[in-house]
Design a protein around this motif. Structure first.
Motif, PDB file in Angstrom:
ATOM      1  N   GLY A   1       0.816  -1.215   0.000  1.00  0.00           N
ATOM      2  CA  GLY A   1       0.000   0.000   0.000  1.00  0.00           C
ATOM      3  C   GLY A   1       0.845   1.259   0.000  1.00  0.00           C
ATOM      4  N   ALA A   2       1.909   1.277   0.779  1.00  0.00           N
ATOM      5  CA  ALA A   2       2.797   2.446   0.838  1.00  0.00           C
ATOM      6  C   ALA A   2       3.465   2.687  -0.511  1.00  0.00           C
ATOM      7  N   ALA A   3       3.910   1.622  -1.171  1.00  0.00           N
ATOM      8  CA  ALA A   3       4.552   1.766  -2.483  1.00  0.00           C
ATOM      9  C   ALA A   3       3.573   2.296  -3.522  1.00  0.00           C
ATOM     10  N   LEU A   4       2.336   1.799  -3.486  1.00  0.00           N
ATOM     11  CA  LEU A   4       1.331   2.259  -4.448  1.00  0.00           C
ATOM     12  C   LEU A   4       0.924   3.705  -4.184  1.00  0.00           C
TER      13      LEU A   4
ATOM     14  N   GLU B   1      -7.647   5.360  -5.460  1.00  0.00           N
ATOM     15  CA  GLU B   1      -6.737   6.495  -5.283  1.00  0.00           C
ATOM     16  C   GLU B   1      -6.170   6.956  -6.628  1.00  0.00           C
ATOM     17  N   ALA B   2      -5.748   6.014  -7.458  1.00  0.00           N
ATOM     18  CA  ALA B   2      -5.201   6.355  -8.771  1.00  0.00           C
ATOM     19  C   ALA B   2      -6.276   6.979  -9.655  1.00  0.00           C
ATOM     20  N   SER B   3      -7.477   6.426  -9.617  1.00  0.00           N
ATOM     21  CA  SER B   3      -8.581   6.950 -10.413  1.00  0.00           C
ATOM     22  C   SER B   3      -8.916   8.392 -10.029  1.00  0.00           C
ATOM     23  N   GLN B   4      -8.923   8.678  -8.734  1.00  0.00           N
ATOM     24  CA  GLN B   4      -9.204  10.036  -8.262  1.00  0.00           C
ATOM     25  C   GLN B   4      -8.122  11.013  -8.694  1.00  0.00           C
ATOM     26  N   ALA B   5      -6.912  10.512  -8.944  1.00  0.00           N
ATOM     27  CA  ALA B   5      -5.810  11.355  -9.390  1.00  0.00           C
ATOM     28  C   ALA B   5      -5.699  11.378 -10.918  1.00  0.00           C
ATOM     29  N   GLY B   6      -6.679  10.766 -11.605  1.00  0.00           N
ATOM     30  CA  GLY B   6      -6.681  10.752 -13.055  1.00  0.00           C
ATOM     31  C   GLY B   6      -5.884   9.617 -13.669  1.00  0.00           C
TER      32      GLY B   6
ATOM     33  N   VAL C   1       1.269   6.981  -6.813  1.00  0.00           N
ATOM     34  CA  VAL C   1       0.188   7.915  -7.133  1.00  0.00           C
ATOM     35  C   VAL C   1       0.611   9.341  -6.776  1.00  0.00           C
ATOM     36  N   ALA C   2       1.211   9.513  -5.601  1.00  0.00           N
ATOM     37  CA  ALA C   2       1.651  10.843  -5.156  1.00  0.00           C
ATOM     38  C   ALA C   2       2.707  11.436  -6.088  1.00  0.00           C
ATOM     39  N   GLU C   3       3.513  10.571  -6.708  1.00  0.00           N
ATOM     40  CA  GLU C   3       4.555  11.037  -7.625  1.00  0.00           C
ATOM     41  C   GLU C   3       4.013  11.276  -9.028  1.00  0.00           C
ATOM     42  N   GLY C   4       2.712  11.095  -9.221  1.00  0.00           N
ATOM     43  CA  GLY C   4       2.085  11.416 -10.493  1.00  0.00           C
ATOM     44  C   GLY C   4       2.080  10.315 -11.529  1.00  0.00           C
ATOM     45  N   CYS C   5       2.203   9.078 -11.119  1.00  0.00           N
ATOM     46  CA  CYS C   5       2.127   7.969 -12.084  1.00  0.00           C
ATOM     47  C   CYS C   5       0.723   7.919 -12.672  1.00  0.00           C
ATOM     48  N   ALA C   6       0.629   8.093 -13.974  1.00  0.00           N
ATOM     49  CA  ALA C   6      -0.676   8.069 -14.623  1.00  0.00           C
ATOM     50  C   ALA C   6      -1.242   6.649 -14.662  1.00  0.00           C
ATOM     51  N   ARG C   7      -0.351   5.705 -14.848  1.00  0.00           N
ATOM     52  CA  ARG C   7      -0.782   4.309 -14.887  1.00  0.00           C
ATOM     53  C   ARG C   7       0.187   3.470 -14.067  1.00  0.00           C
ATOM     54  N   ILE C   8      -0.378   2.565 -13.318  1.00  0.00           N
ATOM     55  CA  ILE C   8       0.420   1.635 -12.521  1.00  0.00           C
ATOM     56  C   ILE C   8       0.044   0.229 -12.958  1.00  0.00           C
ATOM     57  N   VAL C   9       1.049  -0.521 -13.359  1.00  0.00           N
ATOM     58  CA  VAL C   9       0.844  -1.936 -13.678  1.00  0.00           C
ATOM     59  C   VAL C   9       1.417  -2.727 -12.509  1.00  0.00           C
ATOM     60  N   ILE C  10       0.597  -3.574 -11.929  1.00  0.00           N
ATOM     61  CA  ILE C  10       1.066  -4.436 -10.838  1.00  0.00           C
ATOM     62  C   ILE C  10       1.364  -5.808 -11.434  1.00  0.00           C
ATOM     63  N   ASP C  11       2.640  -6.152 -11.432  1.00  0.00           N
ATOM     64  CA  ASP C  11       3.092  -7.449 -11.932  1.00  0.00           C
ATOM     65  C   ASP C  11       2.893  -8.461 -10.807  1.00  0.00           C
ATOM     66  N   CYS C  12       1.851  -9.237 -10.902  1.00  0.00           N
ATOM     67  CA  CYS C  12       1.469 -10.175  -9.837  1.00  0.00           C
ATOM     68  C   CYS C  12       2.154 -11.530  -9.956  1.00  0.00           C
ATOM     69  N   SER C  13       3.035 -11.704 -10.923  1.00  0.00           N
ATOM     70  CA  SER C  13       3.641 -13.013 -11.167  1.00  0.00           C
ATOM     71  C   SER C  13       4.411 -13.555  -9.965  1.00  0.00           C
TER      72      SER C  13
ATOM     73  N   LEU D   1      -6.206  -7.811  -1.147  1.00  0.00           N
ATOM     74  CA  LEU D   1      -7.209  -7.381  -2.119  1.00  0.00           C
ATOM     75  C   LEU D   1      -7.668  -5.958  -1.811  1.00  0.00           C
ATOM     76  N   ASN D   2      -7.884  -5.645  -0.538  1.00  0.00           N
ATOM     77  CA  ASN D   2      -8.308  -4.296  -0.153  1.00  0.00           C
ATOM     78  C   ASN D   2      -7.265  -3.253  -0.516  1.00  0.00           C
ATOM     79  N   VAL D   3      -5.986  -3.578  -0.368  1.00  0.00           N
ATOM     80  CA  VAL D   3      -4.919  -2.641  -0.740  1.00  0.00           C
ATOM     81  C   VAL D   3      -4.961  -2.370  -2.241  1.00  0.00           C
ATOM     82  N   LEU D   4      -5.150  -3.397  -3.031  1.00  0.00           N
ATOM     83  CA  LEU D   4      -5.211  -3.219  -4.482  1.00  0.00           C
ATOM     84  C   LEU D   4      -6.433  -2.402  -4.887  1.00  0.00           C
ATOM     85  N   LEU D   5      -7.572  -2.672  -4.263  1.00  0.00           N
ATOM     86  CA  LEU D   5      -8.784  -1.908  -4.569  1.00  0.00           C
ATOM     87  C   LEU D   5      -8.638  -0.443  -4.147  1.00  0.00           C
TER      88      LEU D   5
END
Length: 126
Positions: free
Chosen positions: A42-45, A80-85, A49-61, A71-75
């Protein structure tokens, strides 16, 4: 007989690697995503977002497990990302992790890619 239990000293260490790609980022958690490790992801994500990443891909492999806290952290990161555009996409869900998304219906709110290569190809060129 292997007597290791979740939460024991033998638990595989959970790590999170973040790679910036222009205005996007790839976040790669490794290990068990549960109540012990969810805060670290959660802290990394949140930082992405705070640094302005427009898109975040989470490599779940690299995930070996995901519980409701994970699951709650991902949701929450998705909101949070959606609210930041921006947006959060998932890639390479292992079967055990994919099952959690299937059972809960959470997979319907994410763009899910079969692998990281496909997810990266979907990102706009910055």
């Amino acid at each position: 007989m292997d007597r290791r239990r979740p939460g024991s000293a033998h638990r595989r260490q959970f790590t999170v690697e973040v790679r910036r790609l222009g205005a996007s980022a790839v976040v790669a958690p490794q290990g068990e995503l549960d109540h012990h490790s969810a805060e670290k992801l959660g802290a990394a994500l949140t930082e992405c977002v705070a640094e302005g990443c427009a898109r975040i891909v989470i490599d779940c492999s690299g995930l070996t497990f995901c519980d409701s806290m994970g699951l709650n952290v991902l949701l929450a990161a998705r909101i949070e990302a959606s609210q930041a555009g921006g947006e959060v996409q998932l890639a390479a869900l292992p079967p055990m992790v994919a099952r959690v998304f299937e059972i809960t219906g959470a997979g319907a709110v994410f763009t899910v890619h079969d692998d990281l290569k496909t997810a990266l190809a979907s990102l706009p060129v910055d």
